[in-house]
Scaffold this motif. Sequence first.
Motif, PDB file in Angstrom:
ATOM      1  N   MET A 193       0.810  -1.218   0.000  1.00  0.00           N
ATOM      2  CA  MET A 193       0.000   0.000   0.000  1.00  0.00           C
ATOM      3  C   MET A 193       0.845   1.269   0.000  1.00  0.00           C
ATOM      4  SD  MET A 193      -3.038  -1.210  -0.065  1.00  0.00           S
ATOM      5  CE  MET A 193      -3.978   0.274   0.241  1.00  0.00           C
ATOM      6  N   SER A 194       2.153   1.155   0.089  1.00  0.00           N
ATOM      7  CA  SER A 194       2.992   2.352   0.125  1.00  0.00           C
ATOM      8  C   SER A 194       3.044   2.995  -1.260  1.00  0.00           C
ATOM      9  CB  SER A 194       4.404   2.006   0.591  1.00  0.00           C
ATOM     10  OG  SER A 194       5.078   1.249  -0.395  1.00  0.00           O
ATOM     11  N   PRO A 195       3.071   4.320  -1.328  1.00  0.00           N
ATOM     12  CA  PRO A 195       3.090   5.016  -2.623  1.00  0.00           C
ATOM     13  C   PRO A 195       4.228   4.582  -3.531  1.00  0.00           C
ATOM     14  CG  PRO A 195       2.636   6.561  -0.850  1.00  0.00           C
ATOM     15  CD  PRO A 195       2.988   5.269  -0.198  1.00  0.00           C
ATOM     16  N   ASN A 196       5.416   4.382  -2.968  1.00  0.00           N
ATOM     17  CA  ASN A 196       6.555   3.975  -3.793  1.00  0.00           C
ATOM     18  C   ASN A 196       6.364   2.579  -4.380  1.00  0.00           C
ATOM     19  OD1 ASN A 196       7.922   6.362  -3.428  1.00  0.00           O
ATOM     20  ND2 ASN A 196       9.158   5.620  -1.726  1.00  0.00           N
ATOM     21  N   SER A 197       5.758   1.694  -3.600  1.00  0.00           N
ATOM     22  CA  SER A 197       5.496   0.340  -4.094  1.00  0.00           C
ATOM     23  C   SER A 197       4.463   0.372  -5.222  1.00  0.00           C
ATOM     24  CB  SER A 197       4.999  -0.534  -2.942  1.00  0.00           C
ATOM     25  OG  SER A 197       4.710  -1.836  -3.395  1.00  0.00           O
ATOM     26  N   VAL A 198       3.404   1.165  -5.047  1.00  0.00           N
ATOM     27  CA  VAL A 198       2.383   1.300  -6.092  1.00  0.00           C
ATOM     28  C   VAL A 198       3.006   1.897  -7.355  1.00  0.00           C
ATOM     29  CG1 VAL A 198       0.172   2.361  -6.707  1.00  0.00           C
ATOM     30  CG2 VAL A 198       0.565   1.558  -4.365  1.00  0.00           C
ATOM     31  N   LYS A 244      -8.760  -0.018   2.604  1.00  0.00           N
ATOM     32  CA  LYS A 244      -7.749   1.038   2.529  1.00  0.00           C
ATOM     33  C   LYS A 244      -7.319   1.183   1.074  1.00  0.00           C
ATOM     34  CE  LYS A 244      -7.520   1.518   7.047  1.00  0.00           C
ATOM     35  NZ  LYS A 244      -8.015   2.746   7.713  1.00  0.00           N
ATOM     36  N   ARG A 245      -7.205   2.413   0.613  1.00  0.00           N
ATOM     37  CA  ARG A 245      -6.828   2.662  -0.776  1.00  0.00           C
ATOM     38  C   ARG A 245      -5.600   3.578  -0.827  1.00  0.00           C
ATOM     39  NH1 ARG A 245     -11.060   1.689  -4.558  1.00  0.00           N
ATOM     40  NH2 ARG A 245     -12.390   0.066  -3.658  1.00  0.00           N
ATOM     41  N   THR A 246      -4.773   3.351  -1.834  1.00  0.00           N
ATOM     42  CA  THR A 246      -3.659   4.251  -2.144  1.00  0.00           C
ATOM     43  C   THR A 246      -3.738   4.593  -3.618  1.00  0.00           C
ATOM     44  OG1 THR A 246      -2.222   3.267  -0.451  1.00  0.00           O
ATOM     45  CG2 THR A 246      -1.157   4.584  -2.154  1.00  0.00           C
ATOM     46  N   ALA A 284      -2.935   5.438 -10.943  1.00  0.00           N
ATOM     47  CA  ALA A 284      -3.037   4.044 -10.483  1.00  0.00           C
ATOM     48  C   ALA A 284      -3.574   4.019  -9.060  1.00  0.00           C
ATOM     49  CB  ALA A 284      -1.679   3.348 -10.551  1.00  0.00           C
ATOM     50  N   GLU A 285      -4.281   2.951  -8.747  1.00  0.00           N
ATOM     51  CA  GLU A 285      -4.854   2.811  -7.403  1.00  0.00           C
ATOM     52  C   GLU A 285      -4.862   1.346  -7.002  1.00  0.00           C
ATOM     53  OE1 GLU A 285      -9.129   3.674  -5.190  1.00  0.00           O
ATOM     54  OE2 GLU A 285      -8.314   5.192  -6.555  1.00  0.00           O
ATOM     55  N   VAL A 286      -4.603   1.099  -5.705  1.00  0.00           N
ATOM     56  CA  VAL A 286      -4.648  -0.263  -5.162  1.00  0.00           C
ATOM     57  C   VAL A 286      -5.578  -0.286  -3.957  1.00  0.00           C
ATOM     58  CG1 VAL A 286      -2.332  -0.871  -5.952  1.00  0.00           C
ATOM     59  CG2 VAL A 286      -2.630   0.134  -3.691  1.00  0.00           C
ATOM     60  N   SER A 287      -6.065  -1.493  -3.659  1.00  0.00           N
ATOM     61  CA  SER A 287      -6.973  -1.693  -2.525  1.00  0.00           C
ATOM     62  C   SER A 287      -6.384  -2.739  -1.586  1.00  0.00           C
ATOM     63  CB  SER A 287      -8.349  -2.148  -3.024  1.00  0.00           C
ATOM     64  OG  SER A 287      -9.151  -2.605  -1.943  1.00  0.00           O
ATOM     65  N   SER A 288      -6.596  -2.538  -0.279  1.00  0.00           N
ATOM     66  CA  SER A 288      -6.088  -3.498   0.706  1.00  0.00           C
ATOM     67  C   SER A 288      -6.796  -4.841   0.608  1.00  0.00           C
ATOM     68  CB  SER A 288      -6.254  -2.924   2.118  1.00  0.00           C
ATOM     69  OG  SER A 288      -7.632  -2.678   2.406  1.00  0.00           O
ATOM     70  N   LYS A 289      -7.962  -4.868  -0.029  1.00  0.00           N
ATOM     71  CA  LYS A 289      -8.717  -6.119  -0.160  1.00  0.00           C
ATOM     72  C   LYS A 289      -8.341  -6.902  -1.421  1.00  0.00           C
ATOM     73  CE  LYS A 289     -12.723  -4.916   2.652  1.00  0.00           C
ATOM     74  NZ  LYS A 289     -14.208  -4.862   2.751  1.00  0.00           N
TER      75      LYS A 289
END
Length: 212
Positions: A77-82, A135-137, A154-159
């Motif tokens: 979920m970290s911005p750098n990872s995304v 949780k979203r980033t 880009a967006e990711v979800s904790s689920k």
Amino acid sequence: MGIRNTPVVVRRHFSDEQQQKKSEKGEKEAQEESQELVLTPGEQVVLGTRLVTWAGILAFASVCAYYIVKELFPTKMSPNSVFDKAVKKVRESDEVKRRFGDRLKAYGRDHGGHREGRRNFVEHTEYTDKDDGSKRTRVRFNLEGNHGMAFVFAEVSSKMPSGEFVYVLVQDKRNGQVITLIDNRSALLAQRLAGGSKEGMAAFSNLLSGGK
């Protein structure tokens, strides 16, 4: 009779002197201990300042350690990872390479300079989705190729499993046209409305796709 009583008086006198010396010694030690424990106002201020300084140093060290660990071991979920995973998806896209060229470079916010330090900040938003509680980033960065430039969203979800995206979109800066690389928003909506049931999610996804 007088000779017999004399030794007793001497012993008593000697015993009284010993007790007096012990008492004086005890009082002196107590006074010394009390002097060691009592601090002047100036000494109290110095001691308080030192304690506050050390507490501040420990707090600062803890914060630094937290951010160092966060940077060295980023979560999904970290911005750098995304950012890193989204860049990989973009560079794998043939459509993106046809539009912008093979030599693609991605960077964060552009402050008008060309030094890496001015471009390494990735714009991002971290929030909790009001619909599913995940949780979203969300990140936005720049893409530059030998045929043009674009924004990447880009967006990711904790689920969602690590490596999967809610969406990855590339928008051409020249004309605003969008290339959709990944878009799972409809699938997530189907999953939420189906209550997590695989059968219900498949049925709803089929409905969204027109029965295809």
